[in-house]
Design a protein around this motif. Sequence first.
Motif, PDB file in Angstrom:
ATOM      1  N   GLU A  80       0.823  -1.201   0.000  1.00 43.97           N
ATOM      2  CA  GLU A  80       0.000   0.000   0.000  1.00 43.97           C
ATOM      3  C   GLU A  80       0.862   1.257   0.000  1.00 43.97           C
ATOM      4  O   GLU A  80       0.507   2.267  -0.583  1.00 43.97           O
ATOM      5  N   LYS A  89      -1.957  -0.300  -8.477  1.00 42.44           N
ATOM      6  CA  LYS A  89      -2.949   0.521  -7.804  1.00 42.44           C
ATOM      7  C   LYS A  89      -3.623  -0.289  -6.706  1.00 42.44           C
ATOM      8  O   LYS A  89      -3.663  -1.527  -6.768  1.00 42.44           O
ATOM      9  N   GLY A  90      -4.177   0.396  -5.745  1.00 45.57           N
ATOM     10  CA  GLY A  90      -4.905  -0.274  -4.671  1.00 45.57           C
ATOM     11  C   GLY A  90      -6.049  -1.110  -5.200  1.00 45.57           C
ATOM     12  O   GLY A  90      -6.323  -2.200  -4.695  1.00 45.57           O
ATOM     13  N   SER A  91      -6.722  -0.612  -6.254  1.00 43.30           N
ATOM     14  CA  SER A  91      -7.849  -1.362  -6.832  1.00 43.30           C
ATOM     15  C   SER A  91      -7.376  -2.668  -7.466  1.00 43.30           C
ATOM     16  O   SER A  91      -8.069  -3.683  -7.395  1.00 43.30           O
ATOM     17  N   HIS A  92      -6.179  -2.667  -8.084  1.00 41.56           N
ATOM     18  CA  HIS A  92      -5.616  -3.890  -8.663  1.00 41.56           C
ATOM     19  C   HIS A  92      -5.344  -4.905  -7.551  1.00 41.56           C
ATOM     20  O   HIS A  92      -5.644  -6.089  -7.690  1.00 41.56           O
ATOM     21  N   ASP A  94      -6.713  -5.002  -4.556  1.00 41.97           N
ATOM     22  CA  ASP A  94      -7.987  -5.460  -3.982  1.00 41.97           C
ATOM     23  C   ASP A  94      -8.597  -6.572  -4.829  1.00 41.97           C
ATOM     24  O   ASP A  94      -9.031  -7.599  -4.302  1.00 41.97           O
ATOM     25  N   ALA A  95      -8.624  -6.346  -6.157  1.00 42.76           N
ATOM     26  CA  ALA A  95      -9.216  -7.342  -7.068  1.00 42.76           C
ATOM     27  C   ALA A  95      -8.435  -8.649  -7.032  1.00 42.76           C
ATOM     28  O   ALA A  95      -9.018  -9.737  -6.962  1.00 42.76           O
ATOM     29  N   ASP A  98      -8.972 -10.447  -3.712  1.00 43.52           N
ATOM     30  CA  ASP A  98     -10.311 -11.028  -3.686  1.00 43.52           C
ATOM     31  C   ASP A  98     -10.347 -12.320  -4.497  1.00 43.52           C
ATOM     32  O   ASP A  98     -10.885 -13.333  -4.039  1.00 43.52           O
ATOM     33  N   VAL A 116      -6.240  -6.570 -15.601  1.00 39.26           N
ATOM     34  CA  VAL A 116      -6.205  -5.940 -14.272  1.00 39.26           C
ATOM     35  C   VAL A 116      -5.673  -6.908 -13.215  1.00 39.26           C
ATOM     36  O   VAL A 116      -4.720  -6.607 -12.520  1.00 39.26           O
TER      37      VAL A 116
END
Length: 195
Positions: A80, A89-92, A94-95, A98, A116
Amino acid sequence: MKEVIIQLFEFLSSLGYLGIALGLMAEVIPSEIVLSYGGYLVASGEIHFAGALLAGVAGGTAAQLFLYWLGYFGGRPVLERYGKFLLIKGSHLDAAEDWFNRYGTGVIFTARFIPVVRHAISIPAGIAKMPLRSFFLYTVAAIIPWTVLFLLLGMELGDHWNEVKDYAKPYLAPIIVTAAVLLAGYIAVKQRKKD
Protein backbone atom coordinates in the motif's frame (compact mmCIF):
# COMPACT_ATOMS: atom_id res chain seq x y z
CA MET A 1 7.13 9.98 -17.51
CA LYS A 2 6.25 8.98 -21.10
CA GLU A 3 9.62 10.25 -22.37
CA VAL A 4 11.46 8.20 -19.72
CA ILE A 5 9.55 5.07 -20.79
CA ILE A 6 10.39 5.73 -24.46
CA GLN A 7 14.08 6.16 -23.62
CA LEU A 8 14.02 3.01 -21.50
CA PHE A 9 12.37 1.08 -24.34
CA GLU A 10 14.94 2.31 -26.86
CA PHE A 11 17.74 1.21 -24.55
CA LEU A 12 16.20 -2.20 -23.88
CA SER A 13 15.48 -2.77 -27.58
CA SER A 14 19.19 -2.53 -28.31
CA LEU A 15 19.96 -5.43 -25.91
CA GLY A 16 18.24 -8.27 -27.81
CA TYR A 17 17.41 -11.23 -25.55
CA LEU A 18 18.55 -9.44 -22.41
CA GLY A 19 16.39 -6.45 -23.34
CA ILE A 20 13.31 -8.67 -23.61
CA ALA A 21 13.97 -10.21 -20.19
CA LEU A 22 14.75 -6.87 -18.52
CA GLY A 23 11.75 -5.18 -20.18
CA LEU A 24 9.44 -7.81 -18.74
CA MET A 25 11.13 -7.72 -15.34
CA ALA A 26 10.77 -3.94 -15.10
CA GLU A 27 7.03 -4.10 -15.92
CA VAL A 28 7.05 -0.41 -16.86
CA ILE A 29 6.34 -1.21 -20.51
CA PRO A 30 3.37 -3.57 -21.11
CA SER A 31 4.45 -7.15 -21.78
CA GLU A 32 2.49 -7.18 -25.05
CA ILE A 33 4.69 -4.38 -26.42
CA VAL A 34 7.98 -5.91 -25.24
CA LEU A 35 7.11 -9.33 -26.64
CA SER A 36 5.75 -8.07 -29.95
CA TYR A 37 8.96 -6.11 -30.44
CA GLY A 38 10.82 -9.35 -29.67
CA GLY A 39 8.74 -10.99 -32.41
CA TYR A 40 9.71 -8.20 -34.78
CA LEU A 41 13.39 -8.85 -33.96
CA VAL A 42 12.86 -12.55 -34.68
CA ALA A 43 11.18 -11.76 -38.02
CA SER A 44 14.01 -9.41 -38.99
CA GLY A 45 16.59 -12.12 -38.22
CA GLU A 46 18.29 -10.26 -35.36
CA ILE A 47 17.44 -12.92 -32.76
CA HIS A 48 16.07 -16.49 -32.75
CA PHE A 49 12.57 -17.50 -31.66
CA ALA A 50 13.77 -20.03 -29.04
CA GLY A 51 16.02 -17.42 -27.39
CA ALA A 52 13.24 -14.82 -27.43
CA LEU A 53 10.84 -17.36 -25.87
CA LEU A 54 13.36 -18.24 -23.16
CA ALA A 55 14.06 -14.56 -22.44
CA GLY A 56 10.33 -13.79 -22.32
CA VAL A 57 9.53 -16.62 -19.95
CA ALA A 58 12.55 -15.85 -17.73
CA GLY A 59 11.79 -12.12 -17.55
CA GLY A 60 8.06 -12.58 -16.99
CA THR A 61 8.62 -15.21 -14.30
CA ALA A 62 11.26 -13.10 -12.53
CA ALA A 63 8.85 -10.15 -12.39
CA GLN A 64 6.14 -12.31 -10.84
CA LEU A 65 8.56 -13.88 -8.36
CA PHE A 66 9.57 -10.40 -7.24
CA LEU A 67 5.91 -9.51 -6.58
CA TYR A 68 5.37 -12.85 -4.81
CA TRP A 69 8.34 -12.21 -2.50
CA LEU A 70 7.18 -8.64 -1.93
CA GLY A 71 3.86 -10.02 -0.71
CA TYR A 72 5.53 -12.86 1.20
CA PHE A 73 8.00 -10.71 3.12
CA GLY A 74 6.38 -7.26 3.07
CA GLY A 75 2.67 -7.95 3.15
CA ARG A 76 -0.12 -5.55 2.34
CA PRO A 77 1.23 -2.56 4.33
CA VAL A 78 4.43 -2.40 2.25
CA LEU A 79 2.46 -2.70 -0.97
CA GLU A 80 0.00 0.00 0.00
CA ARG A 81 2.90 2.31 0.71
CA TYR A 82 5.20 1.50 -2.22
CA GLY A 83 2.91 -0.18 -4.78
CA LYS A 84 2.55 3.06 -6.77
CA PHE A 85 6.24 2.85 -7.67
CA LEU A 86 5.53 -0.56 -9.22
CA LEU A 87 2.45 0.80 -11.03
CA ILE A 88 0.19 -1.32 -8.82
CA LYS A 89 -2.95 0.52 -7.80
CA GLY A 90 -4.90 -0.27 -4.67
CA SER A 91 -7.85 -1.36 -6.83
CA HIS A 92 -5.62 -3.89 -8.66
CA LEU A 93 -4.42 -5.28 -5.36
CA ASP A 94 -7.99 -5.46 -3.98
CA ALA A 95 -9.22 -7.34 -7.07
CA ALA A 96 -6.27 -9.75 -7.06
CA GLU A 97 -6.57 -10.42 -3.34
CA ASP A 98 -10.31 -11.03 -3.69
CA TRP A 99 -9.71 -13.51 -6.55
CA PHE A 100 -7.01 -15.35 -4.66
CA ASN A 101 -9.00 -15.56 -1.42
CA ARG A 102 -12.13 -16.67 -3.24
CA TYR A 103 -10.61 -19.22 -5.64
CA GLY A 104 -7.34 -20.35 -4.08
CA THR A 105 -4.00 -21.29 -5.61
CA GLY A 106 -5.40 -22.56 -8.93
CA VAL A 107 -6.31 -19.00 -9.83
CA ILE A 108 -2.61 -18.21 -10.32
CA PHE A 109 -2.74 -19.82 -13.77
CA THR A 110 -6.07 -18.51 -15.05
CA ALA A 111 -5.69 -15.00 -13.63
CA ARG A 112 -2.61 -14.45 -15.82
CA PHE A 113 -4.99 -14.04 -18.77
CA ILE A 114 -7.50 -11.72 -17.09
CA PRO A 115 -6.85 -7.96 -17.47
CA VAL A 116 -6.20 -5.94 -14.27
CA VAL A 117 -5.88 -9.04 -12.06
CA ARG A 118 -2.99 -10.67 -13.97
CA HIS A 119 -0.30 -8.21 -12.87
CA ALA A 120 -1.16 -8.20 -9.19
CA ILE A 121 -2.22 -11.82 -8.51
CA SER A 122 1.30 -12.78 -7.38
CA ILE A 123 1.09 -10.45 -4.39
CA PRO A 124 -1.78 -12.16 -2.53
CA ALA A 125 -0.13 -15.50 -3.33
CA GLY A 126 2.92 -14.27 -1.43
CA ILE A 127 0.86 -12.80 1.39
CA ALA A 128 -0.95 -16.16 1.75
CA LYS A 129 2.44 -17.95 1.77
CA MET A 130 1.50 -20.12 -1.20
CA PRO A 131 4.19 -22.80 -1.70
CA LEU A 132 6.87 -21.37 -3.99
CA ARG A 133 7.07 -24.50 -6.16
CA SER A 134 3.33 -24.43 -6.95
CA PHE A 135 3.44 -20.69 -7.58
CA PHE A 136 6.39 -21.10 -9.92
CA LEU A 137 4.81 -23.96 -11.91
CA TYR A 138 1.44 -22.19 -12.36
CA THR A 139 3.19 -18.98 -13.33
CA VAL A 140 5.50 -20.52 -15.92
CA ALA A 141 2.62 -22.59 -17.36
CA ALA A 142 0.68 -19.36 -17.99
CA ILE A 143 3.61 -17.22 -19.15
CA ILE A 144 4.67 -19.65 -21.91
CA PRO A 145 1.50 -19.36 -24.07
CA TRP A 146 1.30 -15.59 -23.44
CA THR A 147 4.91 -15.18 -24.60
CA VAL A 148 4.43 -17.39 -27.66
CA LEU A 149 1.27 -15.51 -28.70
CA PHE A 150 2.84 -12.05 -28.61
CA LEU A 151 6.11 -13.15 -30.19
CA LEU A 152 4.11 -14.67 -33.08
CA LEU A 153 1.96 -11.55 -33.39
CA GLY A 154 5.08 -9.37 -33.46
CA MET A 155 6.56 -11.60 -36.16
CA GLU A 156 3.38 -11.33 -38.21
CA LEU A 157 3.08 -7.56 -37.79
CA GLY A 158 6.72 -6.88 -38.70
CA ASP A 159 7.35 -3.12 -38.88
CA HIS A 160 3.89 -2.52 -37.40
CA TRP A 161 4.69 -4.46 -34.19
CA ASN A 162 3.70 -1.43 -32.09
CA GLU A 163 0.06 -1.84 -33.23
CA VAL A 164 -0.14 -5.18 -31.41
CA LYS A 165 -2.77 -4.09 -28.87
CA ASP A 166 -5.36 -3.48 -31.60
CA TYR A 167 -4.29 -6.52 -33.59
CA ALA A 168 -4.37 -8.82 -30.54
CA LYS A 169 -7.99 -8.13 -29.56
CA PRO A 170 -9.52 -10.97 -31.63
CA TYR A 171 -6.94 -13.39 -30.16
CA LEU A 172 -7.34 -12.24 -26.57
CA ALA A 173 -11.13 -12.63 -26.39
CA PRO A 174 -11.04 -16.46 -26.77
CA ILE A 175 -8.07 -16.66 -24.38
CA ILE A 176 -9.98 -14.72 -21.72
CA VAL A 177 -13.11 -16.84 -22.28
CA THR A 178 -11.04 -20.05 -22.05
CA ALA A 179 -9.40 -18.80 -18.84
CA ALA A 180 -12.85 -18.00 -17.42
CA VAL A 181 -14.14 -21.50 -18.34
CA LEU A 182 -11.07 -23.13 -16.76
CA LEU A 183 -11.57 -21.02 -13.67
CA ALA A 184 -15.25 -22.00 -13.49
CA GLY A 185 -14.26 -25.68 -13.80
CA TYR A 186 -11.64 -25.28 -11.10
CA ILE A 187 -14.18 -23.62 -8.78
CA ALA A 188 -16.76 -26.34 -9.46
CA VAL A 189 -14.24 -29.10 -8.61
CA LYS A 190 -13.16 -27.26 -5.49
CA GLN A 191 -16.79 -26.78 -4.41
CA ARG A 192 -17.52 -30.51 -4.87
CA LYS A 193 -14.59 -31.41 -2.65
CA LYS A 194 -16.02 -29.16 0.09
CA ASP A 195 -19.44 -30.86 -0.14
